[in-house]
Design a protein around this motif. Sequence first.
Motif, PDB file in Angstrom:
ATOM      1  N   LEU A   8      13.217 -23.519 -24.968  1.00  4.11           N
ATOM      2  CA  LEU A   8      12.353 -23.546 -26.149  1.00  4.11           C
ATOM      3  C   LEU A   8      12.550 -24.833 -26.944  1.00  4.11           C
ATOM      4  N   HIS A   9      13.808 -25.307 -27.011  1.00  6.33           N
ATOM      5  CA  HIS A   9      14.087 -26.566 -27.718  1.00  6.33           C
ATOM      6  C   HIS A   9      13.361 -27.725 -27.044  1.00  6.33           C
ATOM      7  N   GLU A  10      13.482 -27.814 -25.716  1.00  7.87           N
ATOM      8  CA  GLU A  10      12.830 -28.907 -24.988  1.00  7.87           C
ATOM      9  C   GLU A  10      11.311 -28.848 -25.137  1.00  7.87           C
ATOM     10  N   ILE A  23       6.350 -31.137 -27.717  1.00  9.21           N
ATOM     11  CA  ILE A  23       5.177 -30.982 -28.584  1.00  9.21           C
ATOM     12  C   ILE A  23       5.263 -31.932 -29.774  1.00  9.21           C
ATOM     13  N   ALA A  24       6.463 -32.023 -30.389  1.00 10.62           N
ATOM     14  CA  ALA A  24       6.624 -32.907 -31.545  1.00 10.62           C
ATOM     15  C   ALA A  24       6.386 -34.363 -31.160  1.00 10.62           C
ATOM     16  N   TRP A  31       7.878 -18.095 -27.620  1.00  9.81           N
ATOM     17  CA  TRP A  31       7.191 -19.273 -28.139  1.00  9.81           C
ATOM     18  C   TRP A  31       6.077 -18.876 -29.100  1.00  9.81           C
ATOM     19  N   GLN A  32       5.464 -17.721 -28.894  1.00  8.51           N
ATOM     20  CA  GLN A  32       4.380 -17.278 -29.767  1.00  8.51           C
ATOM     21  C   GLN A  32       4.834 -17.079 -31.215  1.00  8.51           C
ATOM     22  N   HIS A  33       6.124 -16.844 -31.417  1.00 10.78           N
ATOM     23  CA  HIS A  33       6.608 -16.496 -32.752  1.00 10.78           C
ATOM     24  C   HIS A  33       7.126 -17.684 -33.542  1.00 10.78           C
TER      25      HIS A  33
END
Length: 339
Positions: free
Chosen positions: A309-311, A316-317, A291-293
């Motif tokens: 990561l998608h979820e 966040i969006a 996630w940091q990248h």
Amino acid sequence: MRADRLVSLVLLLRQRGRMTADALAHELEVSTRTVLRDIEALSVAGVPVYAERGRHGGFALLPDFQTALTGLNHDEALALLVAGSRRGAQLFGLGSALASAMLKVVDALPEDLRDNAAGAAQRLLVDPETDLFSRRVAPEELSDATVAEVRRAVLAGHRLRIHYEAVGQTPKWRTVDPIGLVTVREQGYLLAKRAGEDRTYRLSRVLAAEELDEPAQRPDTLDLDRAWQERNARFRTGGDQVAVLVRVDPARREHLVGTALAVCAEETDADGWIRLNVTFQDSRHAEWALWQHAMDAEVLAPQWLRTTLHERAVSIATRYACPEMPYGRGAILVASPHD
């Protein structure tokens, strides 16, 4: 113990000149009455300490009372002073001993060397409390008495009983054969054997300790650095590790590799991005590291990590989505001067 205190008292007077009994008591962490008794003992022993009365009075030594340490050059003296700023001694319960030792070293240096080395040491900082991103390094809270007991058993080669609180478990007493002490990034560890098996214990989780009279079952000689590296390697290859296939921007490769446990394979794609097969300690570690990248890396496998990561990105969006504008898309509101 009193002999060490007397030496420290003399060194304080040598380096700071005249000091009051209260100031000496504060530095030595004893009562004023104890300081007065120590001053009397020094006088009886022939140390030229005398009292000056008055508003600015106190105790002092005759100016010609001094010692000298020969054979130590500027860089060697500087190395000792800088080493004294590190936290290893505190983690091993030797903080007060280190302070006393550094006081003796500085006092024994020739005057010109003492001034130069002390001034240079002020311009070198080792392991500050925060890094460039203001992330604070939180030193562990250790019991001096407990760590001292552990240290004595390690150095004496005796078995040790420790009341240890493992993560998520009720504290239990364990009898171990101590091998050595290691400090890494403000954390102290006890390397030991238990029932013949290698064990590593965090010093901050040792609630109590008791040195036993029995000799420890351990080798007479030891390469402590090698032993630590071997245990570190076993730690990295154990547990619920996660293997991840990821593409990363070359500019971010070093950062990604630095967060992983190991790199198992690496190749360069046609577009210049680097394809890596890396391992992480567990699923949470893998999710955090990737996630940091953000857009500088793409997980190719496993699918569950891509989904996670998608979820996370969708959540966040959604949270930061712009609310619908009540006056039409693109409208600009100008505040009234009377609002």
